[in-house]
Design a protein around this motif. Structure first.
Motif, PDB file in Angstrom:
ATOM      1  N   ARG A 294       0.807  -1.217   0.000  1.00  0.00           N
ATOM      2  CA  ARG A 294       0.000   0.000   0.000  1.00  0.00           C
ATOM      3  C   ARG A 294       0.839   1.265   0.000  1.00  0.00           C
ATOM      4  N   THR A 295       2.121   1.167   0.392  1.00  0.00           N
ATOM      5  CA  THR A 295       2.946   2.386   0.347  1.00  0.00           C
ATOM      6  C   THR A 295       3.049   2.923  -1.062  1.00  0.00           C
ATOM      7  N   VAL A 296       3.153   2.020  -2.039  1.00  0.00           N
ATOM      8  CA  VAL A 296       3.187   2.437  -3.447  1.00  0.00           C
ATOM      9  C   VAL A 296       1.798   2.867  -3.894  1.00  0.00           C
ATOM     10  N   GLU A 297       0.803   2.051  -3.550  1.00  0.00           N
ATOM     11  CA  GLU A 297      -0.577   2.327  -3.947  1.00  0.00           C
ATOM     12  C   GLU A 297      -1.056   3.686  -3.455  1.00  0.00           C
ATOM     13  N   MET A 298      -0.606   4.047  -2.251  1.00  0.00           N
ATOM     14  CA  MET A 298      -1.049   5.309  -1.652  1.00  0.00           C
ATOM     15  C   MET A 298      -0.175   6.490  -2.061  1.00  0.00           C
ATOM     16  N   GLY A 299       0.855   6.223  -2.859  1.00  0.00           N
ATOM     17  CA  GLY A 299       1.714   7.299  -3.327  1.00  0.00           C
ATOM     18  C   GLY A 299       2.805   7.696  -2.362  1.00  0.00           C
ATOM     19  N   PHE A 300       3.111   6.830  -1.377  1.00  0.00           N
ATOM     20  CA  PHE A 300       4.139   7.143  -0.388  1.00  0.00           C
ATOM     21  C   PHE A 300       5.528   6.707  -0.826  1.00  0.00           C
ATOM     22  N   ALA A 301       5.628   5.914  -1.889  1.00  0.00           N
ATOM     23  CA  ALA A 301       6.928   5.409  -2.351  1.00  0.00           C
ATOM     24  C   ALA A 301       6.828   5.064  -3.828  1.00  0.00           C
ATOM     25  N   PRO A 302       7.958   5.118  -4.550  1.00  0.00           N
ATOM     26  CA  PRO A 302       7.956   4.700  -5.953  1.00  0.00           C
ATOM     27  C   PRO A 302       7.905   3.175  -6.036  1.00  0.00           C
ATOM     28  N   ALA A 303       7.573   2.669  -7.200  1.00  0.00           N
ATOM     29  CA  ALA A 303       7.498   1.216  -7.370  1.00  0.00           C
ATOM     30  C   ALA A 303       8.874   0.577  -7.378  1.00  0.00           C
ATOM     31  N   LEU A 304       9.900   1.369  -7.653  1.00  0.00           N
ATOM     32  CA  LEU A 304      11.271   0.865  -7.686  1.00  0.00           C
ATOM     33  C   LEU A 304      12.138   1.785  -6.845  1.00  0.00           C
ATOM     34  N   TRP A 305      12.900   1.199  -5.932  1.00  0.00           N
ATOM     35  CA  TRP A 305      13.720   1.969  -4.995  1.00  0.00           C
ATOM     36  C   TRP A 305      15.168   1.560  -5.155  1.00  0.00           C
ATOM     37  N   ARG A 306      16.075   2.527  -5.197  1.00  0.00           N
ATOM     38  CA  ARG A 306      17.501   2.213  -5.277  1.00  0.00           C
ATOM     39  C   ARG A 306      18.137   2.389  -3.908  1.00  0.00           C
ATOM     40  N   GLN A 307      18.927   1.399  -3.512  1.00  0.00           N
ATOM     41  CA  GLN A 307      19.542   1.415  -2.203  1.00  0.00           C
ATOM     42  C   GLN A 307      21.019   1.078  -2.305  1.00  0.00           C
ATOM     43  N   THR A 308      21.872   1.907  -1.716  1.00  0.00           N
ATOM     44  CA  THR A 308      23.302   1.623  -1.656  1.00  0.00           C
ATOM     45  C   THR A 308      23.541   0.344  -0.867  1.00  0.00           C
ATOM     46  N   ARG A 309      24.463  -0.489  -1.378  1.00  0.00           N
ATOM     47  CA  ARG A 309      24.794  -1.737  -0.700  1.00  0.00           C
ATOM     48  C   ARG A 309      26.300  -1.854  -0.532  1.00  0.00           C
ATOM     49  N   ALA A 310      26.704  -2.378   0.611  1.00  0.00           N
ATOM     50  CA  ALA A 310      28.117  -2.504   0.930  1.00  0.00           C
ATOM     51  C   ALA A 310      28.861  -3.346  -0.085  1.00  0.00           C
ATOM     52  N   ASP A 311      28.237  -4.413  -0.588  1.00  0.00           N
ATOM     53  CA  ASP A 311      28.934  -5.269  -1.553  1.00  0.00           C
ATOM     54  C   ASP A 311      29.200  -4.524  -2.857  1.00  0.00           C
ATOM     55  N   GLN A 312      28.310  -3.615  -3.229  1.00  0.00           N
ATOM     56  CA  GLN A 312      28.524  -2.819  -4.444  1.00  0.00           C
ATOM     57  C   GLN A 312      29.638  -1.800  -4.245  1.00  0.00           C
ATOM     58  N   VAL A 313      29.738  -1.252  -3.038  1.00  0.00           N
ATOM     59  CA  VAL A 313      30.841  -0.338  -2.730  1.00  0.00           C
ATOM     60  C   VAL A 313      32.165  -1.092  -2.810  1.00  0.00           C
ATOM     61  N   ARG A 314      32.208  -2.276  -2.209  1.00  0.00           N
ATOM     62  CA  ARG A 314      33.452  -3.085  -2.230  1.00  0.00           C
ATOM     63  C   ARG A 314      33.833  -3.450  -3.661  1.00  0.00           C
ATOM     64  N   ALA A 315      32.845  -3.780  -4.480  1.00  0.00           N
ATOM     65  CA  ALA A 315      33.135  -4.163  -5.872  1.00  0.00           C
ATOM     66  C   ALA A 315      33.741  -3.005  -6.655  1.00  0.00           C
ATOM     67  N   LEU A 316      33.205  -1.817  -6.442  1.00  0.00           N
ATOM     68  CA  LEU A 316      33.743  -0.653  -7.146  1.00  0.00           C
ATOM     69  C   LEU A 316      35.119  -0.296  -6.603  1.00  0.00           C
ATOM     70  N   LYS A 317      35.312  -0.389  -5.317  1.00  0.00           N
ATOM     71  CA  LYS A 317      36.632  -0.141  -4.747  1.00  0.00           C
ATOM     72  C   LYS A 317      37.669  -1.099  -5.328  1.00  0.00           C
ATOM     73  N   ALA A 318      37.290  -2.361  -5.446  1.00  0.00           N
ATOM     74  CA  ALA A 318      38.212  -3.368  -6.003  1.00  0.00           C
ATOM     75  C   ALA A 318      38.550  -3.052  -7.448  1.00  0.00           C
ATOM     76  N   ALA A 319      37.551  -2.595  -8.211  1.00  0.00           N
ATOM     77  CA  ALA A 319      37.778  -2.270  -9.623  1.00  0.00           C
ATOM     78  C   ALA A 319      38.688  -1.065  -9.780  1.00  0.00           C
ATOM     79  N   LEU A 320      38.744  -0.204  -8.769  1.00  0.00           N
ATOM     80  CA  LEU A 320      39.569   1.000  -8.826  1.00  0.00           C
ATOM     81  C   LEU A 320      41.000   0.732  -8.381  1.00  0.00           C
ATOM     82  N   GLU A 321      41.255  -0.415  -7.782  1.00  0.00           N
ATOM     83  CA  GLU A 321      42.596  -0.723  -7.278  1.00  0.00           C
ATOM     84  C   GLU A 321      43.487  -1.264  -8.387  1.00  0.00           C
TER      85      GLU A 321
END
Length: 238
Positions: free
Chosen positions: A211-238
Motif C-alpha cells: 500500500r505504500t506504493v498504492e497510496m503514493g508514499f513510495a515509488p514502485a522501484l527503490w535504489r539502495q546503496t549496498r556494501a557489496d557494491q561499494v566493495r566491488a567498485l573499490k576493487a575495480a579501482l585498485e
C-alpha cells in the motif's frame, strides 16, 4: 594512493552500507531519485558520527539551478546547518538561464561556506554549461576544490572524452570527479582518464510493493546503496 571513492546516499541504511563497504567519502543528500536535495538535519546529525568525511548537498528543490533570492537565502541557511552539524563540507552549484555558472551567486554561497573550503564541491550544474573549460576556470577562481561532472552528457561513458579534456584543462588546479553511471565495469576506463576520485551511488534497484506504493508514499522501484557494491567498485579501482 589509489582513486578515492565518494558514495552518495540519502538514507540512514545507505549511509551505514556505504561506510561498511569502505567509502572514502560520503555525499549526503535527500531524494537521490531527483538528483539529490539538501539532507535533513537528522540525517546530517547521524552522518556526523559515521567515521568517514561527509559532504552535504545544498539544493533546496528539484529542477534547474537558477535560484531566486529567497532560494539563495535558504541555501545560506542550509550551509549554516551543515557547519553546525560538524560535516566536512558542501556540494553546491548555481546557473544562469543560459547554462553558464552564476558566479555572483556562487561567490555568496562560497562565502557562506567559509571554513569548509577543503571540501567544497561544484556539482553537475557544470554539465549544463556550453563552455565547460571556462566554467572550470571560474570554479578555480571561486575556490572550489573539486567538480562533479559527467562531461556534459547523461553518463560518464558518453562524456568520457570531455572528462579527459577537462582533466587536462584543470592541470592539477582542481579535481575533476566523474559521476553518473559509474560502476565496476567502467571504472578502469575512468581511472585511465587521470582522475584522483570518483562518485557513485553503488546502489541496486529493489521493487517496492504494498500500500505504500498504492497510496503514493513510495515509488514502485527503490535504489539502495549496498556494501557489496561499494566493495566491488573499490576493487575495480585498485
Amino acid at each position: 594512493m589509489g582513486v578515492r571513492l565518494e558514495v552518495c546516499v540519502d538514507t540512514a541504511e545507505g549511509l551505514a552500507e556505504a561506510v561498511a563497504g569502505g567509502a572514502d567519502r560520503i555525499e549526503l543528500c535527500s531524494a537521490l531519485a531527483l538528483g539529490g536535495l539538501t539532507p535533513s538535519a537528522g540525517l546530517m546529525a547521524l552522518a556526523a558520527g559515521c567515521g568517514v568525511p561527509v559532504v552535504a548537498m545544498i539544493r533546496p528543490r528539484a529542477g534547474d539551478f537558477v535560484w531566486s533570492e529567497a532560494e539563495v537565502g535558504m541555501m545560506q541557511a542550509e550551509i549554516a546547518a551543515v557547519r553546525a552539524a560538524g560535516l566536512a563540507g558542501v556540494v553546491l552549484g548555481a546557473s544562469r538561464p543560459d547554462g553558464r555558472l552564476d558566479v555572483p551567486v556562487l561567490a555568496r554561497l562560497v562565502a557562506a561556506a567559509k571554513g569548509m573550503e577543503l571540501e567544497l564541491t561544484l556539482h553537475r550544474c557544470i554539465d549544463l554549461a556550453a563552455d565547460m573549460e571556462r566554467a572550470v576556470d571560474a570554479a578555480v577562481a571561486l575556490g572550489f576544490h573539486r567538480i562533479l561532472t559527467s562531461g556534459g552528457e547523461t553518463t560518464v561513458e558518453a562524456g568520457a572524452a570531455r572528462i579527459a579534456a577537462l582533466v587536462r584543462h584543470a592541470a592539477g588546479r582542481i579535481s575533476i570527479m566523474p559521476g553518473s553511471g559509474v560502476n565496476p565495469g567502467n571504472a578502469a576506463m575512468l581511472k585511465g582518464l587521470g582522475i584522483a576520485e570518483i562518485h557513485a551511488s553503488c546502489s541496486v534497484a529493489t521493487p517496492v510493493s504494498g500500500r505504500t506504493v498504492e497510496m503514493g508514499f513510495a515509488p514502485a522501484l527503490w535504489r539502495q546503496t549496498r556494501a557489496d557494491q561499494v566493495r566491488a567498485l573499490k576493487a575495480a579501482l585498485e
